[in-house]
Design an enzyme around this catalytic site. Structure first.
Site, short mmCIF file in Angstrom:
data_model
loop_
_atom_site.label_atom_id
_atom_site.label_comp_id
_atom_site.label_asym_id
_atom_site.label_seq_id
_atom_site.Cartn_x
_atom_site.Cartn_y
_atom_site.Cartn_z
N GLU A 193 86.42 108.03 55.43
CA GLU A 193 85.22 108.78 55.82
C GLU A 193 84.57 109.45 54.61
O GLU A 193 83.35 109.52 54.51
CB GLU A 193 85.54 109.83 56.89
CG GLU A 193 86.11 109.26 58.19
CD GLU A 193 85.24 108.18 58.83
OE1 GLU A 193 84.02 108.19 58.61
OE2 GLU A 193 85.80 107.32 59.52
N ASP A 227 82.08 99.71 61.12
CA ASP A 227 81.17 99.65 59.98
C ASP A 227 80.53 98.28 59.85
O ASP A 227 79.39 98.15 59.41
CB ASP A 227 81.93 99.99 58.69
CG ASP A 227 82.45 101.42 58.72
OD1 ASP A 227 81.72 102.29 59.22
OD2 ASP A 227 83.58 101.65 58.26
#
Ligand SMILES: [Zn+2]
Length: 239
Positions: free
Chosen positions: A54, A156
């Site tokens: 992250e 993602d």
């Protein structure tokens, strides 16, 4: 907790893990403390890799002018809440890829270290000693890397697919196509786990399906807002 000026929170579901482990205690007999300790230890390591993933998104996003509201760490995943995301497909691609890239780099570093030390890269089937930790972290990070490349929102890979499509079409069209690909993948996954009778994984498929729809609705709503703002500006310019 603040890292590089970004607030990091643990999601409340994180605290369910010790509760689940305590409930499990009755199932393991004499080995109970070993199994509990190893599970907690591996979860902490996994969560640390998720945090680095992250931070990868957040730091690359910062470079392109977006800010990170905060980072939330859940038991098996995380979320960097970004605001002011650039509507530039190339930059969005790099921000989305930065997270998985972090996991790939960690995996490669561990692989290099293990090979250098003369060890084997074959994944262990059971955790026996702390010496296996680098090997386990290598595989955890490789799996995190590959899972996140799946072209399904909210992975993602879904965002990477959209940014590739957005070079050739509108942002909304790209989101629709990437969203549908994500939902198809989620349906395929759900059917597969149902056929394999892995019913515990079924909620994951449903979650992925709904997340794709959520992202699509969000982008649709923001496009409508923009259109309304544009037409309001045109109105006031006419007067
Ligand atoms: Zn990510």
């Amino acid at each position: 907790m603040r890292i590089a000026g970004i607030d990091v929170h643990l999601h409340w579901t994180f605290w369910l893990v010790p509760v689940c482990l305590v409930c499990n205690i009755f199932g393991f007999g004499e080995q109970v403390w070993f199994v509990t300790g190893v599970s907690l230890f591996l979860l902490l390591n996994l969560s640390f890799c998720v945090l680095l993933h992250e931070l990868g998104h957040a730091l690359v996003a910062r470079r392109f002018g977006a800010t990170t509201k905060d980072i939330i760490i859940a038991p098996f995943g995380g979320l960097a809440r970004l605001t002011g995301m650039p509507k530039n497909p190339g930059q969005e691609f790099l921000i989305s890829f930065a997270g998985p890239a972090v996991n790939l780099v960690i995996a490669l570093l561990f692989a290099a270290g293990i090979i250098f030390a003369g060890g084997s890269l074959i994944p262990p089937s059971v955790f026996e000693s702390l010496n296996q930790l680098p090997l386990i972290l290598l595989w955890i990070n490789l799996v995190l890397f590959l899972l996140n490349l799946i072209p399904a929102f909210p992975m993602d890979g879904g965002r990477m697919l959209r940014s590739i499509l957005a070079r050739r079409m509108s942002y909304l069209q790209a989101t629709v196509i990437a969203g549908r690909v994500g939902q198809f993948t989620a349906l395929f996954f759900s059917f597969y786990v149902a056929l394999e009778q892995q019913f515990l994984l079924l909620p994951v498929g449903i979650f992925l399906f709904l997340s794709a729809q959520f992202e699509l609705n969000r982008v649709r709503a923001s496009e409508v807002n923009e259109l309304e703002r544009d037409s309001a500006e045109a109105d006031s310019a006419e007067r």
